[in-house]
Design a protein around this motif. Structure first.
Motif, mmCIF file in Angstrom:
data_model
loop_
_atom_site.group_PDB
_atom_site.id
_atom_site.type_symbol
_atom_site.label_atom_id
_atom_site.label_comp_id
_atom_site.label_asym_id
_atom_site.label_seq_id
_atom_site.Cartn_x
_atom_site.Cartn_y
_atom_site.Cartn_z
ATOM 1 N N LEU A 1 -11.844 6.507 -0.405
ATOM 2 C CA LEU A 1 -10.629 7.042 -1.037
ATOM 3 C C LEU A 1 -10.985 8.133 -2.028
ATOM 4 N N GLU B 1 0.819 -1.210 0.000
ATOM 5 C CA GLU B 1 0.000 0.000 0.000
ATOM 6 C C GLU B 1 0.858 1.267 0.000
ATOM 7 N N ILE B 2 2.032 1.180 0.613
ATOM 8 C CA ILE B 2 2.903 2.364 0.650
ATOM 9 C C ILE B 2 3.221 2.816 -0.764
ATOM 10 N N ARG C 1 -4.328 13.638 -16.264
ATOM 11 C CA ARG C 1 -3.580 12.977 -15.203
ATOM 12 C C ARG C 1 -4.420 12.715 -13.967
ATOM 13 N N GLU C 2 -5.327 13.669 -13.645
ATOM 14 C CA GLU C 2 -6.088 13.504 -12.401
ATOM 15 C C GLU C 2 -6.980 12.276 -12.479
ATOM 16 N N PHE D 1 -2.895 19.446 -4.413
ATOM 17 C CA PHE D 1 -1.615 19.228 -5.099
ATOM 18 C C PHE D 1 -1.734 19.120 -6.609
ATOM 19 N N LEU D 2 -2.864 18.592 -7.094
ATOM 20 C CA LEU D 2 -2.914 18.300 -8.521
ATOM 21 C C LEU D 2 -3.435 19.477 -9.331
ATOM 22 N N LEU E 1 0.653 5.564 -2.806
ATOM 23 C CA LEU E 1 0.579 7.002 -2.600
ATOM 24 C C LEU E 1 1.564 7.756 -3.496
ATOM 25 N N PRO F 1 -1.955 1.953 5.155
ATOM 26 C CA PRO F 1 -0.741 1.975 5.965
ATOM 27 C C PRO F 1 0.216 3.037 5.448
ATOM 28 N N ALA G 1 -4.791 9.128 -12.386
ATOM 29 C CA ALA G 1 -4.178 8.854 -11.082
ATOM 30 C C ALA G 1 -5.189 8.236 -10.126
ATOM 31 N N ILE G 2 -6.383 8.813 -10.073
ATOM 32 C CA ILE G 2 -7.353 8.279 -9.115
ATOM 33 C C ILE G 2 -7.869 6.926 -9.588
ATOM 34 N N LYS H 1 -6.308 16.013 -4.222
ATOM 35 C CA LYS H 1 -6.236 16.438 -5.617
ATOM 36 C C LYS H 1 -6.293 17.964 -5.715
ATOM 37 N N GLY I 1 -0.353 11.989 -10.895
ATOM 38 C CA GLY I 1 -1.317 13.079 -10.777
ATOM 39 C C GLY I 1 -0.718 14.465 -10.911
ATOM 40 N N ILE I 2 0.520 14.660 -10.491
ATOM 41 C CA ILE I 2 1.108 16.002 -10.553
ATOM 42 C C ILE I 2 1.918 16.183 -11.832
ATOM 43 N N TYR J 1 0.345 7.677 -7.016
ATOM 44 C CA TYR J 1 -0.785 8.583 -7.266
ATOM 45 C C TYR J 1 -0.294 9.997 -7.555
ATOM 46 N N PHE J 2 0.614 10.462 -6.730
ATOM 47 C CA PHE J 2 1.077 11.833 -6.923
ATOM 48 C C PHE J 2 1.991 11.951 -8.136
ATOM 49 N N LEU K 1 -6.637 -0.181 -4.910
ATOM 50 C CA LEU K 1 -7.127 -0.257 -3.539
ATOM 51 C C LEU K 1 -8.298 -1.234 -3.433
ATOM 52 N N PHE L 1 -5.379 4.418 -8.488
ATOM 53 C CA PHE L 1 -5.439 4.275 -7.031
ATOM 54 C C PHE L 1 -6.662 3.439 -6.631
ATOM 55 N N LEU L 2 -7.816 3.788 -7.207
ATOM 56 C CA LEU L 2 -9.052 3.103 -6.832
ATOM 57 C C LEU L 2 -9.026 1.628 -7.218
#
Lengths: 519, 494
Positions: free
Chosen positions: B434, A147-148, A165-166, B445-446, A151, B399, A169-170, B442, A158-159, A154-155, A177, A173-174
């Motif tokens: 989430l 899981e680490i 990108r947004e 930062f995005l 994150l 985590p 990215a999500i 978002k 996403g960035i 995602y960024f 997860l 992630f989704l």
């Protein structure tokens, strides 16, 4: 029991991250140097581990390190979690590949001009997560590292990603997860059933046929399905999303297309391998009986991925999307090879994971080179690029040939070994699957050659006349990958010898366990 | 001498009451000119009370009503810690200093006294008194911005819902009293004999349906306090309309108090070692009811949060969802689940106080709590934004944070007690959550900032939020200290 080497490989990037966070934002040069150092040291350590430290051919976990982590005096709350790491022949090549690709990822990122501090810090955090997953021998630890990873990814998408990108990215992630919460539920159920989080211990219990689910559910049945079957599907979906296996693959093209080049490289090169590795380490050996029940289904899913991925890639006009779909196709071999449960099949799958890591990474770098110059990736918008960029043309062709499985290059060996292994599977239906998957090879050759034709051959578009050829930095990133593609095509035993011990042990213990469970 | 022993046992409550009055007095003397002084008096009061609490180690019953035990102490210290943060919020929020600030602190401390009695009594009458004290203080606090329409509306809604559910709860208690002839939980949960009190066990045999109605009605009162579905309708409006520090208080301290009382009610009635065997079946059914409630609560909370554009409303629905997760631990009806709920409560403390603190900070920067106004703040206020991501990660349950370990414990408890379905629902809910939590990340930062203004720095406030962020991660990796505390606090069921 106390080798600290793996800890250094995991945590040096984290120290690098801390150092970067302490740097002032403007000293970009210093940040880049720290990132290079913090990814280079793990590469050196992993190389040492590979060629010197590791006892080749032994199936055992080596360089283990274990410390108690979460214990409690209360019986009900005593989770008995250990920090337990180690490598064997299956994980070691992947650890090495990770350190290599992350090291390449740093110079490949030099083109990024915004928020460098955060970018390199996240990149290093990503490395911590990936290596952590590959070396974890405790399921709790495995999950935490798993899981680490999400994150920073995602960024990073996403960035620093493309226009959509947004969304990408999500979505990434989704999807991941959703899979991993299923994994969490399965892991907890396994912990309650076996009383341990240790993956080797769990495997041993399962291999004896003692994992029945009777402690949690009456008769080990839940809603008419066996406990192990539930666990199998929960874990399989979690890992299949990562690989990605059809029909869980839809996040991949979006994530790849939007991610910046170095992140695509890491995503295709390593993150997808986590799925395949997870199946081999943390899913199939724990529920061998259910694996046997569904082996053919897995094979079918693998073949669908191979053919469907290649077929969809054929229809793409976006260069990067095409390469992304080729990953779906190539990772299908991994599933097919593992599902066959033969020594050749499993070796081929493990080999394919590594070789896809190098060839797909090289292909994404190829796309990145042209995108940096043209700022678009429309396959039909290029043409005749072999004239202004001859070196680039040569390197691209090499990468593509490695991917399409030209004899003499790495892709050929792993695909051939996988298919032979699958053909010899105990279940004769696998022969049909192998025959179908050959269609995938043909389509793969078609779309890759067609792409070369559209980009490099034909009349030169005036706009592209003055493009500089591939530069030294880009060659530096490409070179080690292409070298591996060639070297492992000729000398695959430099990888096979290392893996063989563990893989063969894996196959034989799985077969044995299936016999025990089926009586 | 028994009287003085009793007074000694409730010394923390007395200190708290004393300091509440002192806060009023100090405000009167300084004529509201120096509102910070009152804040410091309040903080001192919280500190003294905490010391008095930590000095208690014996398990005694004062005046036959107040149970002084480690379980109650957990929630009391929790309340004090939450209140301290709320005080700091009030002190660093400029807008809060315009009104009668003395009453503000007085009401907060008064609410704490209510919580103290509520979480440490087996006597249902005192429980209701504590609950009402908390509620009355909360009503006035919710409407504290007198000129503000939203605030007034929030207070009115809160009163109406509160009155209704308290009525239902008291009716349930009166039924229990009628059935068993006692208002003491411990006496209720016995075999009973000739004459009074008639124990629950014999009542269950004789009239299970009235007992069921009574217990369900009492649960309704708790459900209102912890904002569980279907008693959650007040939550978004009140959270949005109330001043942000008050919202924080309601979301953290008041909710925890609700859980504290609920756990004690169920624990003493159904789970305690000496009664468990006798009423286990019935307890299991109550547990199943709560499990269904938990599943509905978390799903409704998360799905409703998806469409919110106001941060406070979003966090309101998120707090509904978290009530659902916590109920998962309650539903197991045993030590394992209760302990997990307690740990999750501690996680909830850090991540929710932190998240509300960040909202308060951004409100100060933007003047509103709209998600879109966060755009690009990640670059303008990097530290606070990064810390916010830590809270969001923890709220999602990833985590390495406390939120993850808490969820892990809750899932373990649920699966271990035959509620795998609930764990699966909760897991999928985490995935849903989430989506809305990371809308905040978002925006931070995005997305690109809309202007170039740089927010004012608030070193103390930012420092506190950072400390909370560090704790959220640190105690997620190094869980022993809090686990130890939780384990030693579960003397309720002994």
């Amino acid at each position: 029991m106390d080798h600290t080497l793996l800890n250094w490989i995991i945590f040096i990037p984290m120290m690098g991250m801390a150092a970067i966070l302490l740097c002032p934002k403007r000293s970009v040069g210093l940040i880049k140097v720290i990132s290079l150092v913090a990814t280079f040291i793990p590469l050196v350590l992993a190389t040492w581990l590979y060629f010197v430290g590791f006892e080749v051919g032994s199936p055992a976990y080596q360089f283990q390190f274990m410390r108690p982590w979460i214990y409690s005096s209360s019986e009900a709350m005593n989770m008995k979690v250990n920090y337990h790491v180690g490598v064997d022949g299956i994980s070691l090549p992947l650890v090495w590949l990770t350190t290599l690709l992350l090291f390449i990822g740093v110079p490949a990122s030099f083109g990024i001009k915004k928020g460098e501090k955060a970018y390199y810090a996240l990149l290093l955090l990503l490395e911590v997560g990936i290596i952590g997953v590959f070396v974890s021998l405790d399921y709790f630890l495995f999950y935490v590292f798993w899981e680490i990873m999400l994150l920073p990814m995602y960024f990073l998408i996403g960035i620093w990603g493309g226009p959509r990108r947004e969304y990408a990215a999500i979505k990434f992630f989704l999807y991941t997860l959703a899979g991993s919460v299923l994994m969490l539920v399965a892991v907890i159920a396994l912990r309650l059933e076996t009383g341990t989080f240790s993956i080797p211990a769990m495997t041993e219990i399962a291999m004896r046929g003692d994992l029945l689910g009777t402690k949690l559910f009456a008769g080990g049945m839940l809603l008419g399905m066996k406990f192990t079957t539930w666990v199998f599907w929960f874990l399989f979906v979690a890992f299949a999303i990562k690989i990605p296996v059809f029909p869980f693959h839809t996040w991949l093209p979006d994530a790849h297309v939007q991610a910046p080049t170095p992140i695509s490289v890491i995503l295709a090169g390593i993150l997808l391998k986590l799925g395949g590795y997870g199946l081999m380490r943390a899913c199939f050996p724990i529920v061998p009986g259910a694996f046997d029940d569904f082996a053919f289904t897995l094979g079918v899913l693998g073949v669908i991925s191979i053919v469907y991925g290649a077929y969809v890639a054929l229809g793409q006009t976006d260069f990067k999307r095409m390469v992304a779909y080729s990953s779906v196709s190539h990772m299908g071999y991994v599933l097919l090879g593992v599902a066959a449960l033969t020594e050749w099949g499993a070796n081929g799958a493990a080999l394919q994971m590594f070789n896809h890591g190098t060839s797909s990474a090289a292909m994404f770098l190829v796309v990145g080179v042209i995108y940096d110059r043209a700022h678009h990736r429309d396959l039909n918008g290029f043409g005749g690029l072999s004239q202004p960029m001859p070196v680039y043309w040569g390197l691209t062709t090499l990468a593509f040939f490695a991917a399409l499985g030209l004899p003499g290059l790495a892709g050929f060996v792993s695909e051939a070994v996988t298919l032979i292994g699958a053909y010899n599977a105990g279940d004769p239906r696998f022969r049909v699957l192998v025959l179908i998957s050959v269609i995938g090879i043909v389509i793969t050759a078609a779309f890759l050659l067609w792409a070369i034709q559209r980009v490099f051959l034909g009349t030169l578009n005036e706009k592209y006349k003055d493009y500089p050829d591939i530069n030294a930095r880009e060659i530096f990133c490409q070179a080690p990958l292409l070298f591996l593609c060639v070297a492992l095509g000729i000398l695959p035993f430099y990888l096979l010898d290392w893996m063989e011990g563990s893989v063969e042990h894996w196959v034989s213990s799985m077969s044995q366990a299936i016999q025990i469970i089926n009586g | 001498m028994e009287y003085w022993d009793g007074m000694k046992a409730i010394a923390p409550e007395l200190w708290l009451t004393g300091f509440a009055l002192l806060a009023l007095l100090v405000d009167l003397l300084t004529k509201g000119r120096n509102s910070r002084t009152v804040g410091y008096v309040t903080l001192a009061g919280l500190g003294v009370t905490a010391l008095a609490l930590m000095g208690q180690s014996e398990r005694v019953t004062a005046f036959g009503m107040v149970e002084v035990d480690a379980f109650g102490r957990f929630f009391k210290l929790f309340t004090l810690a939450a209140l301290a943060v709320v005080c700091v919020f009030v002190m660093s929020d400029r807008r809060e200093r315009q009104h009668g600030i003395g009453e503000y602190y007085f009401l907060l401390l008064g609410a704490a006294v209510g919580i103290f009695f509520m979480v440490s009594t087996n006597n249902l009458l005192l429980l209701v008194l504590g609950l009402e004290l908390l509620s009355l203080a909360s009503y006035s606090l919710a409407g504290f911005h007198k000129g503000n329409k939203a605030s007034a509306e929030a207070a009115l809604k809160y009163v109406i819902f509160g009155g209704l559910s308290a009525g239902v709860m008291i009716f349930g208690i009166s039924l229990l009293y009628g059935l068993t002839g006692t208002i003491d939980l411990a006496e209720m949960a016995t075999l009973g004999g000739e004459g009074l009190p008639r124990g629950l066990v014999s009542q269950l045999a004789a009239s299970p349906i009235p007992v069921g109605i009574a217990v369900t009605m009492v649960l309704a009162g708790f459900a209102y306090k912890i904002s569980a579905v279907p008693f959650h309708f007040w939550t978004p409006d009140v959270y949005q309309g109330a001043p942000t520090p008050v919202t924080t208080f309601l979301a953290v301290a008041s909710k925890a108090a609700g859980f504290g009382a609920l756990l004690r009610f169920l624990g003493v009635m159904f789970v305690r070692g000496d009664v468990q065997g006798l009423v286990a079946d019935y307890g299991g059914q109550v547990g199943l009811l709560i499990a269904v409630l938990a599943a509905i609560t978390m799903t409704v909370g998360n799905v409703s949060a998806l469409g919110q554009s106001s941060l406070k409303r979003l966090l309101a629905f998120s707090s509904v969802a978290h009530a659902g997760y916590l109920l998962m631990g309650v539903a197991t009806m045993n030590n394992e689940g209760f302990s997990a709920a307690l740990y999750y409560m501690a996680a909830y403390y850090f991540m929710n106080l932190g998240a509300f603190g960040v909202v308060l900070y951004f409100e100060g920067v933007n003047g509103n709590d709209h998600i879109d106004s966060l755009k690009g703040l990640g670059r303008k206020a990097p530290l606070v934004s990064i810390v916010m991501v830590a809270f969001l990660v923890s709220l999602t349950g990833l985590p390495p944070t406390m939120g993850y370990y808490g969820k892990f414990l809750l899932f373990t408890a649920a699966i271990d007690n035959g509620m795998t379905w609930l764990a699966v629902i909760a897991g999928l809910n985490s995935a849903i959550s989430l989506f809305y939590y990371f809308r905040i990340a978002k925006a931070l930062f995005l997305e690109e900032p809309s202007d170039e203004s740089v927010p004012r720095t608030q070193p103390i406030f930012t420092g506190m939020l950072t400390a909370f962020g560090v704790c959220t991660v640190l105690f997620g990796l190094y869980v022993s200290p809090i686990m130890q505390w939780v384990v030693s606090s579960m003397d309720l069921l002994g």
